[in-house]
Design an enzyme around this catalytic site. Structure first.
Site, PDB file in Angstrom:
ATOM      1  CG  ASP A   8      -0.304  -0.366   2.518  1.00 13.33           C
ATOM      2  OD1 ASP A   8       0.951  -0.443   2.573  1.00 13.33           O
ATOM      3  OD2 ASP A   8      -1.033  -0.579   3.507  1.00 13.33           O
TER       4      ASP A   8
ATOM      5  CG  ASP B 220       6.334   5.856   6.741  1.00  9.08           C
ATOM      6  OD1 ASP B 220       7.077   6.821   6.520  1.00  9.08           O
ATOM      7  OD2 ASP B 220       5.659   5.760   7.777  1.00  9.08           O
TER       8      ASP B 220
ATOM      9  CB  VAL C 130      -2.952   9.072   4.114  1.00 10.20           C
ATOM     10  CG1 VAL C 130      -2.407  10.461   3.821  1.00 10.20           C
ATOM     11  CG2 VAL C 130      -1.972   7.991   3.662  1.00 10.20           C
TER      12      VAL C 130
HETATM   13  P1  5GP Z   1       7.316   1.278   6.610  1.00 12.36           P
HETATM   14  O1  5GP Z   1       7.694  -0.102   7.077  1.00 12.36           O
HETATM   15  O2  5GP Z   1       7.724   1.573   5.170  1.00 12.36           O
HETATM   16  O3  5GP Z   1       7.763   2.351   7.557  1.00 12.36           O
HETATM   17  O4  5GP Z   1       5.762   1.364   6.696  1.00 12.36           O
HETATM   18  C1  5GP Z   1       5.004   0.712   5.780  1.00 12.36           C
HETATM   19  C2  5GP Z   1       3.712   0.236   6.384  1.00 12.36           C
HETATM   20  O5  5GP Z   1       3.268   1.086   7.448  1.00 12.36           O
HETATM   21  C3  5GP Z   1       2.680   0.295   5.310  1.00 12.36           C
HETATM   22  O6  5GP Z   1       2.579  -0.932   4.622  1.00 12.36           O
HETATM   23  C4  5GP Z   1       1.433   0.652   6.068  1.00 12.36           C
HETATM   24  O7  5GP Z   1       0.818  -0.532   6.509  1.00 12.36           O
HETATM   25  C5  5GP Z   1       1.921   1.442   7.250  1.00 12.36           C
HETATM   26  N1  5GP Z   1       1.868   2.893   6.991  1.00 12.36           N
HETATM   27  C6  5GP Z   1       2.883   3.729   6.658  1.00 12.36           C
HETATM   28  N2  5GP Z   1       2.455   4.987   6.484  1.00 12.36           N
HETATM   29  C7  5GP Z   1       1.119   4.952   6.712  1.00 12.36           C
HETATM   30  C8  5GP Z   1       0.089   5.949   6.663  1.00 12.36           C
HETATM   31  O8  5GP Z   1       0.276   7.143   6.374  1.00 12.36           O
HETATM   32  N3  5GP Z   1      -1.167   5.529   6.965  1.00 12.36           N
HETATM   33  C9  5GP Z   1      -1.467   4.233   7.284  1.00 12.36           C
HETATM   34  N4  5GP Z   1      -2.728   3.939   7.561  1.00 12.36           N
HETATM   35  N5  5GP Z   1      -0.523   3.255   7.327  1.00 12.36           N
HETATM   36  C10 5GP Z   1       0.752   3.619   7.033  1.00 12.36           C
HETATM   37 MG    MG Z   2       1.140  -2.294   4.847  1.00  4.38          MG
END
Ligand code: 5GP
Ligand code: MG
Length: 185
Positions: free
Chosen positions: A101, A104, A154
């Site tokens: 999705d 981040d 978001v």
């Molecule tokens: P990362 O491991 O890249 O820091 O985070 C990725 C995961 O964190 C995404 O797959 C998602 O599930 C969650 N995530 C990151 N940013 C957001 C956001 O703005 N909103 C939501 N609802 N989930 C997020």
């Molecule tokens: Mg995710």
């Protein structure tokens, strides 16, 4: 529920058009693959994007699922990605496309990539609906990106806050008073 959203970041129409364009990019990229690609999607946030994307992809494919959690309950701060479970088809010599999705910090994708590598795929590529460009690490390759967005939390189009709002057909920002006061917990 709609009242909870203070601002739409990506509208339903924008999503529809971009998913169709991404599907074209992906189909073109894998045009020479005869045996079919293997899509691995990261639940739960990707399920709406996955459902829309694969119905626009006129190529042979298998679909596998992994579950990773990084946001637990009422928080908008990632606590590091945890691998939870996987339902994986055979990956050996396969062209794998990870569908997620949102990118981040990249912790989730890194974890999943490393895990999938152990299945000896021929290639691993990645498609994400959203990318927080300022935070996304430069050393993590992502071949297909839907939208670059600002660094803000978001919801909608699969993305949740405390398990809610996944069914919104657009991507938006919630009213700030809805978020638990993280600084105090
Ligand atoms: P990362 O491991 O890249 O820091 O985070 C990725 C995961 O964190 C995404 O797959 C998602 O599930 C969650 N995530 C990151 N940013 C957001 C956001 O703005 N909103 C939501 N609802 N989930 C997020
Ligand atoms: Mg995710």
């Amino acid at each position: 529920m709609l009242d909870d959203v203070v601002r739409v970041v990506v509208s339903e129409r924008q999503i529809e058009a971009r998913v169709a364009a991404m599907a074209d990019e992906i189909a073109f990229f894998y045009a020479d693959n005869q045996e079919g690609i293997t899509i691995i999607t990261i639940l739960t946030g990707s399920l709406v994007f996955l459902a829309d994307l694969i119905r626009r992809l006129p190529i042979r494919m298998r679909v596998g699922l992994v579950t990773v959690s990084s946001y637990a309950g009422k928080t908008t701060e990632s606590c590091g990605a945890l691998f939870e479970s996987a339902i994986l088809p055979d990956l050996c010599n396969r062209d794998v496309l990870i569908v997620d999705d949102i990118l981040d910090t990249g912790g989730t994708l890194r974890l999943v990539r490393d895990r999938l590598q152990t299945g000896s795929p021929r290639s691993i590529r990645t498609a994400v609906m959203l990318r927080k460009k300022e935070k996304a690490p430069a050393d993590l390759p992502v071949e297909f990106v839907g939208f670059d967005i600002e660094d803000e939390f978001v919801v909608g189009y699969g993305l949740d806050y405390d398990g809610l709002y996944r069914n919104l057909p657009y991507i938006g920002v919630l009213k700030s008073e809805l978020y638990a006061t993280e600084s105090m917990t």
